[in-house]
Design an enzyme around this catalytic site. Structure first.
Site, PDB file in Angstrom:
ATOM      1  CG  ASP A 215      -6.867  -4.250   4.344  1.00 19.77           C
ATOM      2  OD1 ASP A 215      -8.163  -4.638   5.122  1.00 19.77           O
ATOM      3  OD2 ASP A 215      -6.930  -4.250   3.378  1.00 19.77           O
TER       4      ASP A 215
ATOM      5  CG  ASP B 145     -11.859  -7.369   6.006  1.00 11.24           C
ATOM      6  OD1 ASP B 145     -11.434  -6.522   7.142  1.00 11.24           O
ATOM      7  OD2 ASP B 145     -11.596  -7.116   5.023  1.00 11.24           O
TER       8      ASP B 145
ATOM      9  CE1 TYR C 167      -2.447  -2.935   0.349  1.00 10.36           C
ATOM     10  CE2 TYR C 167      -3.822  -1.964   2.720  1.00 10.36           C
ATOM     11  CZ  TYR C 167      -3.671  -3.396   1.208  1.00 10.36           C
ATOM     12  OH  TYR C 167      -4.855  -3.930   1.266  1.00 10.36           O
TER      13      TYR C 167
ATOM     14  CG  ASP D 188       0.581 -19.858   3.490  1.00  7.95           C
ATOM     15  OD1 ASP D 188       1.506 -19.400   3.743  1.00  7.95           O
ATOM     16  OD2 ASP D 188       0.886 -21.276   2.440  1.00  7.95           O
TER      17      ASP D 188
ATOM     18  CE  LYS E 254       3.850 -18.339   0.669  1.00  5.78           C
ATOM     19  NZ  LYS E 254       4.041 -19.980   1.580  1.00  5.78           N
TER      20      LYS E 254
END
Length: 304
Positions: free
Chosen positions: A200, A204, A95, A176, A143
């Site tokens: 983010d 959610d 972002y 993951d 990751k």
């Protein structure tokens, strides 16, 4: 408690009137305020001169830490035993806003920026949050097996910072795997700290185990400013229907009161919200039959 409220403009209506979705006067107001309660805004795509005012606000004010608590509520849609906080880096990563088109528009590139400074301050914020709230474990999510430089730096910094907090156990988890484990057993997590995009998505996902976006609140914290907001968007299709759930805004206000050290008022507000949910004094998304305004009135009545 003696509070003075000052309104400031942001979003599409500000763009229509002033030519920008984030006026300088709004940024100045946030800097001057002890804390800011932020409403939801719409970011329309492909509008000339328009940008996400939320992302720009976070970057301009260096609101580097996004805190998303996920706590069980007294409702059938919520799993029991969940009380975790996701601490998300808020200004870097994918972002960062560094994008370009190449090959006559046939190749799009976004740069993922991870810095030592950004990693240090968000990881330290996570450990401080764990210590302040009596939590004993932190999961550092990354990751680094694939994103070896960016996530590699984030991971290395996390291990360095963890040495300063011997009372808190740090564990690492691939993003993951974390997404899978959140579905399988969210109760295992106390604090998750991660980079911007990962945070983010995971936050959610996590809120769906405790009532959904209608009850999801967050804090954007920097060194010199703090902004508190409901996580959900502006939901323009719900305008005038009375179906929008105001509880996320109430819980964001409770987080703001905590930040202002008004702990008793924050707890009274949370207790009022919990009582309304338990008694189905809620909007249809939580199986109630009340309107937005009626839920607001019930929460206020229970506080008083």
């Amino acid at each position: 408690m003696d509070l003075e409220f000052v309104r400031a403009e942001i979003g599409f209506s500000a763009y229509e009137r002033l030519g920008t979705p984030l006026p300088d006067s709004t940024l100045d107001g946030i800097r001057f305020a002890s804390a800011t309660l932020f409403g939801s805004v719409t970011t329309p795509p492909n509008l000339p001169g328009y940008f996400s005012p939320v992302v720009r606000m976070r970057q301009s004010l260096e609101l580097f830490a996004n805190l998303r608590p996920c706590r069980s509520i007294p409702h059938s849609s919520s799993r029991a035993g969940i009380d975790l906080i996701i601490v998300r880096e808020n200004t870097e990563g994918l972002y960062s806003g560094i994008e370009r088109l190449e090959e006559d528009g046939n190749r799009a590139i976004t740069e993922r920026v991870i810095t030592r400074k950004g990693s240090e301050r968000i990881v330290r914020k996570a450990f401080d949050t764990a210590r302040q709230t009596g939590r004993k474990t932190i999961h550092v999510v990354h990751k680094a097996n694939v994103l070896r430089q960016t996530c590699g730096l984030f991971r290395a910094v996390a291990f360095e910072i963890a040495k300063e907090y011997p009372d808190i156990s740090m564990q690492e988890m691939l993003v993951d795997t974390c997404a899978m484990e959140l579905v399988r057993a969210p109760e295992q997590f106390e604090v998750i700290v991660t980079t911007n995009l990962f945070g983010d998505i995971l936050s959610d996902e996590a809120c769906m185990f405790v009532g959904g976006l209608g009850v999801a609140a967050s804090a954007n914290i920097g060194a010199d400013a703090a902004v508190f907001e409901p996580v959900h968007g502006s939901a323009p299709t719900l305008v005038g229907t009375g179906k929008a759930n105001p509880i996320a805004t109430f819980l964001a206000a409770a987080m703001m009161l905590d930040y202002l050290n008004e702990k008793e008022s924050a707890e009274r507000l949370r207790n009022a919200v919990q009582a309304c949910i338990a008694n189905k004094e809620s909007t249809p998304d939580l199986d109630g039959s009340l309107t937005t305004g009626q839920v607001t009135e019930r929460v206020i009545q229970r506080i008083n």
